[in-house]
Design a protein around this motif. Structure first.
Motif, PDB file in Angstrom:
ATOM      1  N   THR A 135       0.827  -1.206   0.000  1.00  0.00           N
ATOM      2  CA  THR A 135       0.000   0.000   0.000  1.00  0.00           C
ATOM      3  C   THR A 135       0.859   1.252   0.000  1.00  0.00           C
ATOM      4  N   MET A 136       1.897   1.248   0.823  1.00  0.00           N
ATOM      5  CA  MET A 136       2.753   2.424   0.938  1.00  0.00           C
ATOM      6  C   MET A 136       3.559   2.653  -0.339  1.00  0.00           C
ATOM      7  N   THR A 137       4.162   1.585  -0.877  1.00  0.00           N
ATOM      8  CA  THR A 137       5.072   1.743  -2.016  1.00  0.00           C
ATOM      9  C   THR A 137       4.350   1.906  -3.352  1.00  0.00           C
ATOM     10  N   LYS A 138       3.181   1.272  -3.503  1.00  0.00           N
ATOM     11  CA  LYS A 138       2.501   1.289  -4.795  1.00  0.00           C
ATOM     12  C   LYS A 138       1.362   2.303  -4.885  1.00  0.00           C
ATOM     13  N   ILE A 139       0.796   2.659  -3.740  1.00  0.00           N
ATOM     14  CA  ILE A 139      -0.363   3.552  -3.757  1.00  0.00           C
ATOM     15  C   ILE A 139      -0.052   4.920  -3.139  1.00  0.00           C
ATOM     16  N   ILE A 140       0.459   4.908  -1.916  1.00  0.00           N
ATOM     17  CA  ILE A 140       0.589   6.141  -1.147  1.00  0.00           C
ATOM     18  C   ILE A 140       1.781   6.984  -1.588  1.00  0.00           C
ATOM     19  N   VAL A 141       2.972   6.386  -1.628  1.00  0.00           N
ATOM     20  CA  VAL A 141       4.188   7.152  -1.932  1.00  0.00           C
ATOM     21  C   VAL A 141       4.139   7.803  -3.316  1.00  0.00           C
ATOM     22  N   PRO A 142       3.717   7.110  -4.384  1.00  0.00           N
ATOM     23  CA  PRO A 142       3.646   7.793  -5.691  1.00  0.00           C
ATOM     24  C   PRO A 142       2.721   9.010  -5.672  1.00  0.00           C
ATOM     25  N   GLN A 143       1.557   8.892  -5.006  1.00  0.00           N
ATOM     26  CA  GLN A 143       0.646  10.033  -4.933  1.00  0.00           C
ATOM     27  C   GLN A 143       1.219  11.148  -4.065  1.00  0.00           C
ATOM     28  N   MET A 144       1.859  10.770  -2.968  1.00  0.00           N
ATOM     29  CA  MET A 144       2.475  11.765  -2.094  1.00  0.00           C
ATOM     30  C   MET A 144       3.556  12.535  -2.829  1.00  0.00           C
ATOM     31  N   PHE A 145       4.378  11.811  -3.584  1.00  0.00           N
ATOM     32  CA  PHE A 145       5.484  12.458  -4.295  1.00  0.00           C
ATOM     33  C   PHE A 145       4.956  13.415  -5.355  1.00  0.00           C
ATOM     34  N   ARG A 146       3.870  13.038  -6.026  1.00  0.00           N
ATOM     35  CA  ARG A 146       3.287  13.902  -7.040  1.00  0.00           C
ATOM     36  C   ARG A 146       2.802  15.222  -6.422  1.00  0.00           C
ATOM     37  N   VAL A 147       2.185  15.121  -5.260  1.00  0.00           N
ATOM     38  CA  VAL A 147       1.692  16.319  -4.576  1.00  0.00           C
ATOM     39  C   VAL A 147       2.851  17.159  -4.041  1.00  0.00           C
ATOM     40  N   ALA A 148       3.876  16.486  -3.508  1.00  0.00           N
ATOM     41  CA  ALA A 148       4.978  17.188  -2.857  1.00  0.00           C
ATOM     42  C   ALA A 148       6.022  17.714  -3.837  1.00  0.00           C
ATOM     43  N   LEU A 149       5.965  17.292  -5.085  1.00  0.00           N
ATOM     44  CA  LEU A 149       7.023  17.617  -6.044  1.00  0.00           C
ATOM     45  C   LEU A 149       7.289  19.117  -6.197  1.00  0.00           C
ATOM     46  N   PRO A 150       6.267  19.970  -6.347  1.00  0.00           N
ATOM     47  CA  PRO A 150       6.566  21.409  -6.473  1.00  0.00           C
ATOM     48  C   PRO A 150       7.299  21.980  -5.256  1.00  0.00           C
ATOM     49  N   ALA A 151       6.907  21.539  -4.059  1.00  0.00           N
ATOM     50  CA  ALA A 151       7.572  22.020  -2.851  1.00  0.00           C
ATOM     51  C   ALA A 151       8.993  21.472  -2.755  1.00  0.00           C
ATOM     52  N   VAL A 152       9.188  20.222  -3.160  1.00  0.00           N
ATOM     53  CA  VAL A 152      10.537  19.650  -3.185  1.00  0.00           C
ATOM     54  C   VAL A 152      11.418  20.423  -4.162  1.00  0.00           C
ATOM     55  N   SER A 153      10.855  20.770  -5.312  1.00  0.00           N
ATOM     56  CA  SER A 153      11.582  21.553  -6.306  1.00  0.00           C
ATOM     57  C   SER A 153      12.032  22.895  -5.735  1.00  0.00           C
ATOM     58  N   ASN A 154      11.128  23.572  -5.059  1.00  0.00           N
ATOM     59  CA  ASN A 154      11.448  24.872  -4.467  1.00  0.00           C
ATOM     60  C   ASN A 154      12.534  24.740  -3.404  1.00  0.00           C
ATOM     61  N   GLU A 155      12.435  23.715  -2.569  1.00  0.00           N
ATOM     62  CA  GLU A 155      13.415  23.517  -1.493  1.00  0.00           C
ATOM     63  C   GLU A 155      14.777  23.138  -2.063  1.00  0.00           C
ATOM     64  N   THR A 156      14.777  22.419  -3.173  1.00  0.00           N
ATOM     65  CA  THR A 156      16.034  22.022  -3.801  1.00  0.00           C
ATOM     66  C   THR A 156      16.767  23.238  -4.369  1.00  0.00           C
ATOM     67  N   VAL A 157      16.027  24.135  -5.003  1.00  0.00           N
ATOM     68  CA  VAL A 157      16.631  25.369  -5.515  1.00  0.00           C
ATOM     69  C   VAL A 157      17.175  26.211  -4.365  1.00  0.00           C
ATOM     70  N   THR A 158      16.441  26.243  -3.256  1.00  0.00           N
ATOM     71  CA  THR A 158      16.915  26.971  -2.085  1.00  0.00           C
ATOM     72  C   THR A 158      18.212  26.370  -1.563  1.00  0.00           C
ATOM     73  N   LEU A 159      18.332  25.053  -1.617  1.00  0.00           N
ATOM     74  CA  LEU A 159      19.550  24.385  -1.165  1.00  0.00           C
ATOM     75  C   LEU A 159      20.760  24.837  -1.970  1.00  0.00           C
ATOM     76  N   VAL A 160      20.596  24.979  -3.268  1.00  0.00           N
ATOM     77  CA  VAL A 160      21.707  25.450  -4.104  1.00  0.00           C
ATOM     78  C   VAL A 160      22.203  26.807  -3.621  1.00  0.00           C
ATOM     79  N   LYS A 161      21.271  27.700  -3.347  1.00  0.00           N
ATOM     80  CA  LYS A 161      21.666  29.045  -2.890  1.00  0.00           C
ATOM     81  C   LYS A 161      22.248  29.015  -1.480  1.00  0.00           C
TER      82      LYS A 161
END
Length: 219
Positions: A135-161
């Motif tokens: 359930t976690m690997t096939k259902i929950i994590v893929p959906q969670m990552f899709r939702v969290a991706l924009p925020a992860v992207s923003n935090e990653t750019v902040t890390l570079v700076k």
């Protein structure tokens, strides 16, 4: 600024950028999975573990990253009895500081992603006969990552700076070489060159995450 001068300052600054990129990749590769584990700890039914994880996230997000780097690099060796065993290489100490700090931010991002998933998804997985791991690997994590991706992207750019904070703990990165050239040549142009290098790195990351967002959107 002549081409010859530009090339003379570009070479050492690119060498400093290698240190910046190395720190970035180490921090990302370790802090993202650590952040997910922290998210699971925060949501744990074992209250002491959940409380410890929540306290950790609060402390790391509530204090400046620069302060954390200074404590790890210069503060830990001053501790009585154990201080002599906590003397770390400056780059290793900086990596540790970035990993611990960004893991807390990623934990909050992933927690938000998990909260956005409807409880019906868990119920549907049970109906399908999936165990908790499936359930976690096939259902929950893929959906969670899709939702969290924009925020992860923003935090990653902040890390570079934020890698520019290495300058404060005497790690020779991009900004260190820019400051050295400014002090030596009495010109502000090395700062503009450093800014251009940072912009190129963040542009590459932004394009990569835009591609990921499109991929997850259409899958």
């Amino acid at each position: 600024m002549s081409i010859d001068y530009f090339m003379s300052i570009l070479k050492p600054m690119l060498e400093g950028a290698q240190m910046t990129v190395l720190l970035f990749f180490i921090a990302i590769v370790v802090s993202i999975p650590l952040g997910f584990l922290l998210t699971l700890a925060v949501k744990s039914r074992f209250k002491p573990l959940a409380w410890l994880a929540q306290t950790y996230v609060y402390l790391m997000r509530g204090t400046p990253l620069l302060l954390q780097l200074l404590v790890i690099c210069f503060g830990l060796p001053m501790l009585p009895v154990v201080g002599e065993y906590l003397v770390l290489d400056r780059f290793v100490a900086a990596c540790l500081g970035f990993i611990l700090n960004y893991a807390a931010y990623f934990a909050e991002i992933f927690r938000g992603g998990l909260l956005s998933i409807d409880k019906g998804q868990y119920e549907a997985s049970q109906v399908l006969g999936l165990n908790k791991w499936q359930t976690m690997t096939k259902i929950i994590v893929p959906q969670m990552f899709r939702v969290a991706l924009p925020a992860v992207s923003n935090e990653t750019v902040t890390l570079v700076k934020d890698t520019a904070l290495l300058y404060a703990v005497a790690v020779p990165e991009l900004l260190h070489f820019a400051q050295t050239a400014v002090n030596r040549d009495f010109t502000i142009m090395p700062f503009f060159v450093a800014g251009l290098i940072y912009l190129i790195m963040t542009l590459i990351l932004t394009m990569f995450f835009k591609w990921l967002e499109r991929k997850f959107k259409f899958e």
